[in-house]
Motif scaffolding. Structure first.
Motif, PDB file in Angstrom:
ATOM      1  N   MET A  61      39.958  -6.597  -2.591  1.00 36.89           N
ATOM      2  CA  MET A  61      40.065  -7.511  -3.115  1.00 36.89           C
ATOM      3  C   MET A  61      40.597  -8.844  -2.623  1.00 36.89           C
ATOM      4  O   MET A  61      40.367  -8.097  -1.223  1.00 36.89           O
ATOM      5  N   ASN A  62      40.112  -9.535  -3.032  1.00 35.14           N
ATOM      6  CA  ASN A  62      40.312 -11.432  -2.587  1.00 35.14           C
ATOM      7  C   ASN A  62      41.935 -11.676  -2.392  1.00 35.14           C
ATOM      8  O   ASN A  62      41.607 -12.836  -2.421  1.00 35.14           O
ATOM      9  N   ARG A  63      42.338 -11.289  -2.482  1.00 44.31           N
ATOM     10  CA  ARG A  63      44.307 -11.169  -2.575  1.00 44.31           C
ATOM     11  C   ARG A  63      44.789 -10.646  -1.749  1.00 44.31           C
ATOM     12  O   ARG A  63      44.141  -9.167  -1.360  1.00 44.31           O
ATOM     13  N   ALA A  73      41.168 -14.651  18.389  1.00 45.47           N
ATOM     14  CA  ALA A  73      41.814 -15.234  17.151  1.00 45.47           C
ATOM     15  C   ALA A  73      40.760 -15.184  16.731  1.00 45.47           C
ATOM     16  O   ALA A  73      39.901 -14.769  16.336  1.00 45.47           O
ATOM     17  N   TRP A  74      41.008 -15.849  15.051  1.00 44.86           N
ATOM     18  CA  TRP A  74      40.510 -15.237  13.374  1.00 44.86           C
ATOM     19  C   TRP A  74      40.191 -17.204  12.714  1.00 44.86           C
ATOM     20  O   TRP A  74      41.355 -17.342  13.148  1.00 44.86           O
ATOM     21  N   VAL A  75      38.956 -16.392  12.816  1.00 47.30           N
ATOM     22  CA  VAL A  75      38.722 -17.768  11.340  1.00 47.30           C
ATOM     23  C   VAL A  75      38.850 -16.956   9.867  1.00 47.30           C
ATOM     24  O   VAL A  75      37.370 -16.270  10.070  1.00 47.30           O
ATOM     25  N   CYS A  76      40.092 -17.208   9.122  1.00 47.24           N
ATOM     26  CA  CYS A  76      39.260 -16.507   7.879  1.00 47.24           C
ATOM     27  C   CYS A  76      39.041 -17.756   6.319  1.00 47.24           C
ATOM     28  O   CYS A  76      39.209 -18.975   6.759  1.00 47.24           O
ATOM     29  N   PHE A  77      38.144 -17.133   5.241  1.00 48.62           N
ATOM     30  CA  PHE A  77      38.186 -17.607   4.562  1.00 48.62           C
ATOM     31  C   PHE A  77      38.265 -17.995   3.668  1.00 48.62           C
ATOM     32  O   PHE A  77      38.521 -16.726   2.800  1.00 48.62           O
ATOM     33  N   GLU A  78      38.372 -19.025   2.543  1.00 49.87           N
ATOM     34  CA  GLU A  78      38.458 -18.230   1.004  1.00 49.87           C
ATOM     35  C   GLU A  78      38.071 -17.877   0.424  1.00 49.87           C
ATOM     36  O   GLU A  78      38.248 -17.437  -0.872  1.00 49.87           O
ATOM     37  N   HIS A  79      36.022 -18.331   0.875  1.00 50.57           N
ATOM     38  CA  HIS A  79      35.576 -17.623  -0.499  1.00 50.57           C
ATOM     39  C   HIS A  79      34.346 -16.429   0.531  1.00 50.57           C
ATOM     40  O   HIS A  79      34.485 -16.559   1.340  1.00 50.57           O
ATOM     41  N   HIS A 106      44.295 -16.316  -2.100  1.00 57.59           N
ATOM     42  CA  HIS A 106      42.510 -16.303  -2.393  1.00 57.59           C
ATOM     43  C   HIS A 106      41.906 -16.416  -0.485  1.00 57.59           C
ATOM     44  O   HIS A 106      42.301 -17.651  -0.209  1.00 57.59           O
ATOM     45  N   MET A 107      41.981 -15.009  -0.951  1.00 59.11           N
ATOM     46  CA  MET A 107      40.850 -14.913   1.016  1.00 59.11           C
ATOM     47  C   MET A 107      39.733 -14.152   1.098  1.00 59.11           C
ATOM     48  O   MET A 107      40.085 -12.595   0.258  1.00 59.11           O
ATOM     49  N   SER A 108      38.646 -14.758   1.032  1.00 59.85           N
ATOM     50  CA  SER A 108      37.585 -13.088   1.143  1.00 59.85           C
ATOM     51  C   SER A 108      36.728 -12.592   2.380  1.00 59.85           C
ATOM     52  O   SER A 108      35.147 -12.039   2.051  1.00 59.85           O
ATOM     53  N   SER A 109      36.385 -13.503   3.519  1.00 64.35           N
ATOM     54  CA  SER A 109      35.770 -13.764   4.549  1.00 64.35           C
ATOM     55  C   SER A 109      36.998 -13.967   5.724  1.00 64.35           C
ATOM     56  O   SER A 109      37.214 -14.535   5.753  1.00 64.35           O
TER      57      SER A 109
END
Length: 143
Positions: A61-63, A73-79, A106-109
């Motif tokens: 899930m997106n939680r 290093a990473w970039v994470c996205f809310e959607h 909230h984080m989805s990708s």
């Protein structure tokens, strides 16, 4: 090393989850991030070794309440699909979403950050002459 991602719960692997489509960003052992449902690295977890455009497609899930960046290093996205608010994460532990300046869980990708090697200039001067950090630098040959 297997390519892609692994969804586990309390250290239990679910092989049927590994049969889904590969990540849109190729897997690379130099990049690994583990996302946890609970704070302080508890609950369900998703291990990612390349880009993941939608955590829900992987059964997660997106939680996201805690993150461990194992490498890269990473970039994470809310959607999903790498959209929305972005969070840049470097190697280390993030026991709750406040540690990566999130306002909620909230984080989805996510995807690894690509690195570009020098030499760099800023306004025609070499970066080491200006004393300026990475922000605003242009690689030689780029316009």
């Amino acid at each position: 090393m297997q390519q892609g991602w692994v969804l586990v719960s309390l250290e239990l692997e679910f092989p049927q989850m590994k049969e889904k489509a590969p990540d849109p960003v190729p897997s690379n052992p130099a990049f690994q991030i583990t996302l946890y449902e609970g704070k302080h690295f508890t609950g369900w977890k998703l291990e990612v070794f390349g880009g993941c455009d939608n955590f829900q497609d992987r059964g997660f899930m997106n939680r996201v309440n805690s993150i461990r960046v194992e490498s890269g290093a990473w970039v994470c996205f809310e959607h999903p699909d790498f959209r929305g608010q972005q969070f840049i994460l470097e190697h280390g532990d993030y026991p709750d979403f406040f540690r990566w300046n999130g306002h909620n869980d909230h984080m989805s990708s996510c995807r690894p950050v690509g690195m570009v090697s020098g030499p760099f200039t800023l306004g025609g001067l070499p970066a080491e002459v200006t004393g300026v950090g990475w922000s605003g630098l242009v690689r030689h040959g780029d316009k």
